[in-house]
Design a protein around this motif. Structure first.
Motif, PDB file in Angstrom:
ATOM      1  N   ASP A   7      17.381  26.759 -22.450  1.00 34.60           N
ATOM      2  CA  ASP A   7      16.149  26.259 -23.050  1.00 34.60           C
ATOM      3  C   ASP A   7      14.955  27.099 -22.591  1.00 34.60           C
ATOM      4  O   ASP A   7      14.183  27.584 -23.422  1.00 34.60           O
ATOM      5  N   CYS A  10      15.158  30.776 -24.024  1.00 32.48           N
ATOM      6  CA  CYS A  10      14.787  30.875 -25.446  1.00 32.48           C
ATOM      7  C   CYS A  10      13.281  30.668 -25.627  1.00 32.48           C
ATOM      8  O   CYS A  10      12.643  31.386 -26.406  1.00 32.48           O
ATOM      9  N   LEU A  11      12.717  29.717 -24.900  1.00 33.29           N
ATOM     10  CA  LEU A  11      11.282  29.439 -25.041  1.00 33.29           C
ATOM     11  C   LEU A  11      10.399  30.483 -24.369  1.00 33.29           C
ATOM     12  O   LEU A  11       9.200  30.540 -24.628  1.00 33.29           O
ATOM     13  N   GLU A  17       9.303  28.504 -30.496  1.00 32.06           N
ATOM     14  CA  GLU A  17       9.103  27.054 -30.535  1.00 32.06           C
ATOM     15  C   GLU A  17      10.466  26.412 -30.680  1.00 32.06           C
ATOM     16  O   GLU A  17      11.437  27.081 -31.041  1.00 32.06           O
ATOM     17  N   LYS A  18      10.517  25.107 -30.413  1.00 33.46           N
ATOM     18  CA  LYS A  18      11.784  24.408 -30.628  1.00 33.46           C
ATOM     19  C   LYS A  18      11.540  23.086 -31.313  1.00 33.46           C
ATOM     20  O   LYS A  18      10.445  22.531 -31.254  1.00 33.46           O
ATOM     21  N   ASP A  19      12.580  22.640 -31.998  1.00 38.96           N
ATOM     22  CA  ASP A  19      12.564  21.303 -32.566  1.00 38.96           C
ATOM     23  C   ASP A  19      13.981  20.745 -32.463  1.00 38.96           C
ATOM     24  O   ASP A  19      14.907  21.452 -32.059  1.00 38.96           O
ATOM     25  N   THR A  27      19.360  21.300 -31.183  1.00 43.06           N
ATOM     26  CA  THR A  27      18.055  21.858 -30.884  1.00 43.06           C
ATOM     27  C   THR A  27      17.967  23.230 -31.508  1.00 43.06           C
ATOM     28  O   THR A  27      18.876  24.051 -31.334  1.00 43.06           O
ATOM     29  N   ARG A  28      16.892  23.466 -32.274  1.00 42.64           N
ATOM     30  CA  ARG A  28      16.682  24.768 -32.903  1.00 42.64           C
ATOM     31  C   ARG A  28      15.550  25.492 -32.195  1.00 42.64           C
ATOM     32  O   ARG A  28      14.547  24.877 -31.824  1.00 42.64           O
ATOM     33  N   TYR A  29      15.714  26.793 -32.039  1.00 36.56           N
ATOM     34  CA  TYR A  29      14.668  27.651 -31.484  1.00 36.56           C
ATOM     35  C   TYR A  29      14.204  28.554 -32.615  1.00 36.56           C
ATOM     36  O   TYR A  29      15.025  29.186 -33.295  1.00 36.56           O
ATOM     37  N   MET A  35      14.716  30.156 -37.673  1.00 32.93           N
ATOM     38  CA  MET A  35      15.595  29.890 -36.544  1.00 32.93           C
ATOM     39  C   MET A  35      16.223  31.173 -35.993  1.00 32.93           C
ATOM     40  O   MET A  35      16.733  31.982 -36.748  1.00 32.93           O
ATOM     41  N   MET A  38      20.419  28.051 -32.172  1.00 37.03           N
ATOM     42  CA  MET A  38      20.636  26.621 -32.350  1.00 37.03           C
ATOM     43  C   MET A  38      21.657  26.176 -31.314  1.00 37.03           C
ATOM     44  O   MET A  38      22.755  26.743 -31.228  1.00 37.03           O
TER      45      MET A  38
END
Length: 117
Positions: A7, A10-11, A17-19, A27-29, A35, A38
């Protein structure tokens, strides 16, 4: 493989961003709304991360590592899924994340890329 670092890695990418997609339980980045990674599970709930790769590189990785497979529910030529409890070294996974981020970033318009800088 412990995957808590994924996490933050990736961030740490510029503009990332993620959702969370409830319907996918994943969780998608994203970069620029697209994207690049994922993280979720396969049909048996085994943890995976799905990443975009150059097709030849992805095929090479699939031959080399049993725990890298064609993208789960994704385009099988461009996306690869990595089983996080498998034998894929952390440096290879980081290389895949970096490649996925760059491929998606470079697919954005020049204007969008400038906005993200």
């Amino acid at each position: 493989m412990k995957d808590e670092w994924l996490d933050s890695y990736c961030l740490s990418k510029k503009g990332a961003e993620k959702d969370f997609k409830v319907e996918w339980d994943a969780t998608r980045y994203l970069i620029g709304g697209k994207m690049f990674a994922m993280q979720g599970g396969d049909k048996e709930k085994k943890p995976i991360i799905t990443l975009k790769c150059e097709p030849a590189f992805g095929q090479q990785l699939r031959r080399e590592y049993h725990h890298i497979v064609a993208g789960y529910y994704m385009n099988k030529e461009h996306w690869n899924s990595v089983y996080l409890e498998g034998d894929v070294p952390k440096d290879i996974l980081k290389q895949m994340i970096d490649m996925s981020y760059e491929l998606v970033l470079n697919s954005l318009s020049k204007k969008k890329q400038k906005e993200l800088e």
